[in-house]
Structure formats: C-alpha cells, structure tokens
Write a protein that holds these residues in place. Structure first.
Motif, PDB file in Angstrom:
ATOM      1  N   ILE A 166      32.125-102.707  88.889  1.00  0.00           N
ATOM      2  CA  ILE A 166      31.277-102.191  87.277  1.00  0.00           C
ATOM      3  C   ILE A 166      29.838-101.202  87.975  1.00  0.00           C
ATOM      4  O   ILE A 166      29.709-101.254  89.327  1.00  0.00           O
ATOM      5  CB  ILE A 166      30.249-103.406  87.405  1.00  0.00           C
ATOM      6  CG1 ILE A 166      31.484-104.428  87.985  1.00  0.00           C
ATOM      7  CG2 ILE A 166      29.560-103.783  86.899  1.00  0.00           C
ATOM      8  CD1 ILE A 166      30.433-106.656  87.747  1.00  0.00           C
ATOM      9  N   ASP A 167      30.723 -99.859  86.124  1.00  0.00           N
ATOM     10  CA  ASP A 167      29.657 -98.763  87.006  1.00  0.00           C
ATOM     11  C   ASP A 167      28.401 -99.423  85.886  1.00  0.00           C
ATOM     12  O   ASP A 167      28.501 -99.959  84.966  1.00  0.00           O
ATOM     13  CB  ASP A 167      30.234 -97.515  87.258  1.00  0.00           C
ATOM     14  CG  ASP A 167      30.727 -97.403  85.866  1.00  0.00           C
ATOM     15  OD1 ASP A 167      31.007 -98.307  84.685  1.00  0.00           O
ATOM     16  OD2 ASP A 167      32.439 -96.833  86.085  1.00  0.00           O
ATOM     17  N   ARG A 173      34.144-114.770  83.902  1.00  0.00           N
ATOM     18  CA  ARG A 173      32.913-113.243  83.464  1.00  0.00           C
ATOM     19  C   ARG A 173      32.137-112.956  84.439  1.00  0.00           C
ATOM     20  O   ARG A 173      31.421-114.138  85.362  1.00  0.00           O
ATOM     21  CB  ARG A 173      32.083-113.827  82.114  1.00  0.00           C
ATOM     22  CG  ARG A 173      31.824-111.809  81.485  1.00  0.00           C
ATOM     23  CD  ARG A 173      33.164-111.541  81.295  1.00  0.00           C
ATOM     24  NE  ARG A 173      33.958-111.898  80.076  1.00  0.00           N
ATOM     25  CZ  ARG A 173      34.689-111.359  79.432  1.00  0.00           C
ATOM     26  NH1 ARG A 173      35.534-109.709  80.137  1.00  0.00           N
ATOM     27  NH2 ARG A 173      35.612-111.711  78.446  1.00  0.00           N
ATOM     28  N   VAL A 174      31.825-111.533  85.007  1.00  0.00           N
ATOM     29  CA  VAL A 174      30.846-111.415  86.022  1.00  0.00           C
ATOM     30  C   VAL A 174      29.581-110.507  85.419  1.00  0.00           C
ATOM     31  O   VAL A 174      30.060-109.399  84.687  1.00  0.00           O
ATOM     32  CB  VAL A 174      31.546-110.711  87.010  1.00  0.00           C
ATOM     33  CG1 VAL A 174      30.414-110.418  88.038  1.00  0.00           C
ATOM     34  CG2 VAL A 174      32.138-111.856  88.067  1.00  0.00           C
ATOM     35  N   MET A 175      29.475-110.187  85.517  1.00  0.00           N
ATOM     36  CA  MET A 175      27.735-109.681  85.252  1.00  0.00           C
ATOM     37  C   MET A 175      26.837-109.218  85.970  1.00  0.00           C
ATOM     38  O   MET A 175      26.707-109.712  87.210  1.00  0.00           O
ATOM     39  CB  MET A 175      26.779-111.004  83.845  1.00  0.00           C
ATOM     40  CG  MET A 175      28.227-111.142  83.023  1.00  0.00           C
ATOM     41  SD  MET A 175      26.270-111.693  82.033  1.00  0.00           S
ATOM     42  CE  MET A 175      25.661-110.776  80.671  1.00  0.00           C
ATOM     43  N   ALA A 176      26.453-107.987  85.866  1.00  0.00           N
ATOM     44  CA  ALA A 176      25.628-107.252  87.315  1.00  0.00           C
ATOM     45  C   ALA A 176      24.337-106.500  86.488  1.00  0.00           C
ATOM     46  O   ALA A 176      24.476-105.777  84.917  1.00  0.00           O
ATOM     47  CB  ALA A 176      25.970-106.126  87.728  1.00  0.00           C
ATOM     48  N   SER A 185      29.992-107.350  97.083  1.00  0.00           N
ATOM     49  CA  SER A 185      30.744-108.396  97.358  1.00  0.00           C
ATOM     50  C   SER A 185      31.923-108.846  97.366  1.00  0.00           C
ATOM     51  O   SER A 185      32.682-108.008  96.657  1.00  0.00           O
ATOM     52  CB  SER A 185      29.429-109.667  96.998  1.00  0.00           C
ATOM     53  OG  SER A 185      28.238-109.911  97.937  1.00  0.00           O
ATOM     54  N   HIS A 186      32.128-109.654  97.538  1.00  0.00           N
ATOM     55  CA  HIS A 186      33.549-110.794  97.651  1.00  0.00           C
ATOM     56  C   HIS A 186      33.808-111.916  97.215  1.00  0.00           C
ATOM     57  O   HIS A 186      33.110-112.856  97.394  1.00  0.00           O
ATOM     58  CB  HIS A 186      34.755-110.346  99.137  1.00  0.00           C
ATOM     59  CG  HIS A 186      34.602-108.842  99.536  1.00  0.00           C
ATOM     60  ND1 HIS A 186      36.147-108.486  99.563  1.00  0.00           N
ATOM     61  CD2 HIS A 186      33.861-108.656 100.201  1.00  0.00           C
ATOM     62  CE1 HIS A 186      35.804-106.672 100.138  1.00  0.00           C
ATOM     63  NE2 HIS A 186      34.929-107.161 100.474  1.00  0.00           N
ATOM     64  N   PHE A 187      34.652-111.420  96.260  1.00  0.00           N
ATOM     65  CA  PHE A 187      34.719-112.874  95.606  1.00  0.00           C
ATOM     66  C   PHE A 187      36.179-113.420  95.968  1.00  0.00           C
ATOM     67  O   PHE A 187      36.959-112.918  96.330  1.00  0.00           O
ATOM     68  CB  PHE A 187      34.887-113.204  94.078  1.00  0.00           C
ATOM     69  CG  PHE A 187      33.600-113.017  93.060  1.00  0.00           C
ATOM     70  CD1 PHE A 187      32.518-113.789  92.549  1.00  0.00           C
ATOM     71  CD2 PHE A 187      33.200-112.027  92.608  1.00  0.00           C
ATOM     72  CE1 PHE A 187      32.170-113.982  92.080  1.00  0.00           C
ATOM     73  CE2 PHE A 187      31.719-111.678  91.653  1.00  0.00           C
ATOM     74  CZ  PHE A 187      31.156-112.763  91.341  1.00  0.00           C
ATOM     75  N   SER A 188      36.068-115.329  96.119  1.00  0.00           N
ATOM     76  CA  SER A 188      37.351-116.017  97.138  1.00  0.00           C
ATOM     77  C   SER A 188      37.250-117.142  96.150  1.00  0.00           C
ATOM     78  O   SER A 188      36.364-117.525  95.704  1.00  0.00           O
ATOM     79  CB  SER A 188      36.295-116.591  98.318  1.00  0.00           C
ATOM     80  OG  SER A 188      36.239-115.316  99.345  1.00  0.00           O
ATOM     81  N   ILE A 189      38.205-117.101  95.703  1.00  0.00           N
ATOM     82  CA  ILE A 189      39.278-118.100  94.658  1.00  0.00           C
ATOM     83  C   ILE A 189      39.394-119.554  96.240  1.00  0.00           C
ATOM     84  O   ILE A 189      40.516-118.877  96.392  1.00  0.00           O
ATOM     85  CB  ILE A 189      39.832-117.880  93.610  1.00  0.00           C
ATOM     86  CG1 ILE A 189      39.365-116.121  93.098  1.00  0.00           C
ATOM     87  CG2 ILE A 189      39.925-119.063  92.769  1.00  0.00           C
ATOM     88  CD1 ILE A 189      38.104-116.953  92.452  1.00  0.00           C
ATOM     89  N   ILE A 199      32.446-104.673  93.687  1.00  0.00           N
ATOM     90  CA  ILE A 199      31.757-103.335  93.664  1.00  0.00           C
ATOM     91  C   ILE A 199      31.052-103.105  92.598  1.00  0.00           C
ATOM     92  O   ILE A 199      31.038-102.599  91.100  1.00  0.00           O
ATOM     93  CB  ILE A 199      32.366-102.294  94.352  1.00  0.00           C
ATOM     94  CG1 ILE A 199      33.631-102.325  94.967  1.00  0.00           C
ATOM     95  CG2 ILE A 199      31.352-101.274  94.280  1.00  0.00           C
ATOM     96  CD1 ILE A 199      34.389-101.393  96.156  1.00  0.00           C
ATOM     97  N   VAL A 200      29.321-103.304  93.377  1.00  0.00           N
ATOM     98  CA  VAL A 200      28.206-101.585  91.788  1.00  0.00           C
ATOM     99  C   VAL A 200      28.075-101.385  92.483  1.00  0.00           C
ATOM    100  O   VAL A 200      27.474-100.540  93.484  1.00  0.00           O
ATOM    101  CB  VAL A 200      27.712-103.336  91.540  1.00  0.00           C
ATOM    102  CG1 VAL A 200      26.268-102.908  90.158  1.00  0.00           C
ATOM    103  CG2 VAL A 200      27.953-105.162  90.585  1.00  0.00           C
ATOM    104  N   ARG A 201      28.300 -99.613  91.169  1.00  0.00           N
ATOM    105  CA  ARG A 201      27.154 -98.868  91.723  1.00  0.00           C
ATOM    106  C   ARG A 201      26.647 -98.739  90.527  1.00  0.00           C
ATOM    107  O   ARG A 201      26.608 -98.583  89.240  1.00  0.00           O
ATOM    108  CB  ARG A 201      28.877 -97.484  91.479  1.00  0.00           C
ATOM    109  CG  ARG A 201      30.086 -97.838  92.082  1.00  0.00           C
ATOM    110  CD  ARG A 201      30.862 -96.821  92.027  1.00  0.00           C
ATOM    111  NE  ARG A 201      31.937 -96.747  93.143  1.00  0.00           N
ATOM    112  CZ  ARG A 201      33.207 -96.739  93.059  1.00  0.00           C
ATOM    113  NH1 ARG A 201      33.146 -96.203  91.894  1.00  0.00           N
ATOM    114  NH2 ARG A 201      34.022 -96.954  94.443  1.00  0.00           N
TER     115      ARG A 201
END
Length: 305
Positions: free
Chosen positions: A57-58, A133-136, A149-153, A192-194
């Motif tokens: 996510i940039d 859905r992921v929001m930054a 960070s790392h998402f785990s299912i 990853i968030v930039r």
C-alpha cells in the motif's frame, strides 16, 4: 478514518459434495472438475489458500485486499491476525517478540498502528473465497519510509464435545484424564505500507558456484540493499549463447531491517556442466517485481574461478 462497514466483497464457487459425486458415478455422468485455487495464490499445511503473495500500500492507493480460498469441500473458520516478523541475513523470518536485542528490534518498523482490516474472522464453505479489505492511514507527522507487518490466516478448530483420543478408541477409563491435540494451521503474507518518498539501491556481491561434486549444485550470492524501501524481485543467472537460465529463483525479498541477504539459487537440472566450469562467464540479474516491475535492480557479471 472512515469505517470499514460495507466494503467486504465475497466471491463464492460451490464445491461438489460427496453425495453428488456418488450420484454422478452411478449415472455415468462425468464428475465436475475440482475447483482450482485462484491463480497466484499460495497454500500451506492447512486447507486455506491466500492471495496475493504480498500486499503493498503506497501513497497512491491506501486500500488493499487479501483473498482467502477454502480449497477443500468442508467448511472452515479462520482468524485474520496481524503480527511482526524480522528478517535475518540468511533470509529467515523470526517473530519480533522473540528478538531480545533492542538494537535489532528497532530496525523493524511495524505497520500495525497504520492498518485497519475487516473482517477479523471468516467462515468459508467448501471451495468458497472471500476478500478481507485492508485500509492504511498515516498521520501527517508519520516519518517517510516503509512499514511492514504480516497478516496470518489461522484455522479455528471446531468446538469439542469432550471426546478424547482414548474415548474415541473406546479405551477411556472412568474418571481418567484424556488429551486432545488439535493443530492450528496458518499461513502468512507481508503487508507493506509506504509513506512519502522512499529510496532503494541494490547490488550483488560474493558470487560463487558450488563444487562439481555438490548435489544439487547451487550458485551463492549476496544481495545488498540500501535506502528506505525493501527490494523484491526475481534472480536469474544466464550464460552467453544460452536461451534458458542456468539458474533462477522468483520472489526474493530483502526487507529494510537488513542491508544484505544471502541467497542460494539451485542450478537447473539439465544444465551443461561446462557452463559452470573454470573460466565460464555468467551474468546474474535481479529484476524488480515491486515498484517498477521489469526494471533491472542490479546486474553482475561473473567468471567461474
């Protein structure tokens, strides 16, 4: 930050039940083809696939998504959790909370405080998929750079009925104590968030070819990284006049907490040994599959000693 209600997309594909399969066999009707996991998805020891392999996510796009796919016929419950991992120079990932050295811990910049996601738990029928859905959101004073960070299912075991291994085998003794072991399988991907402008410089060094007696043969090298962004791409080793690579490996990342990563690339099984003999000339190329797909991040020519 805006709420996440109403932004979950669901795509489902019904599976073929065991009963339906028996009917199809009895009537000589061809059985339906098994539902295949989505292209590009990855699976682990459990029954769920996840896609894509990583989420970036940039500043241009502050919303990402993670797809889950239950590849078996039975339904399952899954938790979507967030954790932090640290990369070592060997490319291993270890849980950040297991790292005791404060200086090493400080190298990792977790993305958790910047992320929101929904749902946190899903139930998937057999061969069903769902999008998380992921929001930054980065505050104006967030320093520029890369956060990860790392998402785990993780599969959620079904509720127990008190049955133990012994009682299931008919050997439970009255008043005895039984043990029930239920594995919880999971799979993780980096998110990853930039923030702001990021920089990256990549190099290749310490190239070496394993001895002719080694099995399998490998090409060793070190990827160096400098800047505020991680590197991610494909490594290819080519020989002059050869159409196919001598060795290649895809999806190699170097995270921001390390300045170098050791890599071992297996040599293709049918490679002519003369291409790796004394005096042979090889070219190693590291090609971006992240911010600028197809761009050459680093290239190094190498003469086998």
């Amino acid at each position: 930050m805006a709420g996440l209600a109403g932004i979950i997309a669901v795509a489902a594909s019904p599976g073929v039940s065991a009963q339906a399969a028996r009917v199809a066999t009895a009537t000589a009707t061809p059985a339906a083809a098994p539902v295949q996991p989505p292209e590009g998805s990855i699976g682990g020891m459990g029954d769920v696939n996840i896609f894509p392999k990583r989420v970036v996510i940039d500043p241009r796009q502050r919303i990402g998504s993670i797809g889950l796919f239950n590849r078996v016929a039975a339904s399952g419950d899954y938790e979507v959790t967030l954790g932090d991992l640290m990369m070592t120079e060997d490319g291993d990932l270890i849980a950040l909370d297991k790292v005791t050295d404060p200086a090493l811990r400080a190298r990792v910049h977790p993305a958790g405080p910047l992320l929101r996601w929904s749902p946190h738990r899903v139930t998937l029928a057999g061969n069903e998929a769902q999008t998380v859905r992921v929001m930054a959101h980065a505050a104006p004073d967030t320093p520029p750079g890369e956060y990860r960070s790392h998402f785990s299912i993780i599969s959620v075991p079904p509720a127990t009925d008190g049955l133990t291994i012994d009682s299931a085998a008919g050997a439970a003794s009255p008043g005895g104590i039984g043990v029930r072991i239920v594995p919880r399988f999971g799979i993780s991907i980096p998110v990853i968030v930039r923030v702001g402008e990021t920089t990256l410089t990549v190099g290749l060094r310490d190239l070496a070819v394993s001895a002719p007696t080694a099995s399998p043969r490998v090409i060793d090298l070190v990827i160096t990284r400098d800047g505020t962004r991680s590197a991610f791409g494909d490594l290819s080793v080519t020989a002059k006049g050869q159409r196919t690579p001598v060795a290649e490996i895809k999806g190699i990342g170097v995270y921001t907490e390390v300045g170098a990563r050791k890599v071992h690339i297996p040599v293709a099984a049918k490679t002519d040994p003369q291409l790796l003999a004394h005096g042979a000339k090889l070219t190693v190329t590291y090609t971006d599959d992240d911010a600028a797909p197809g761009k050459i991040l680093a290239r190094q020519e190498f003469t086998v000693p």
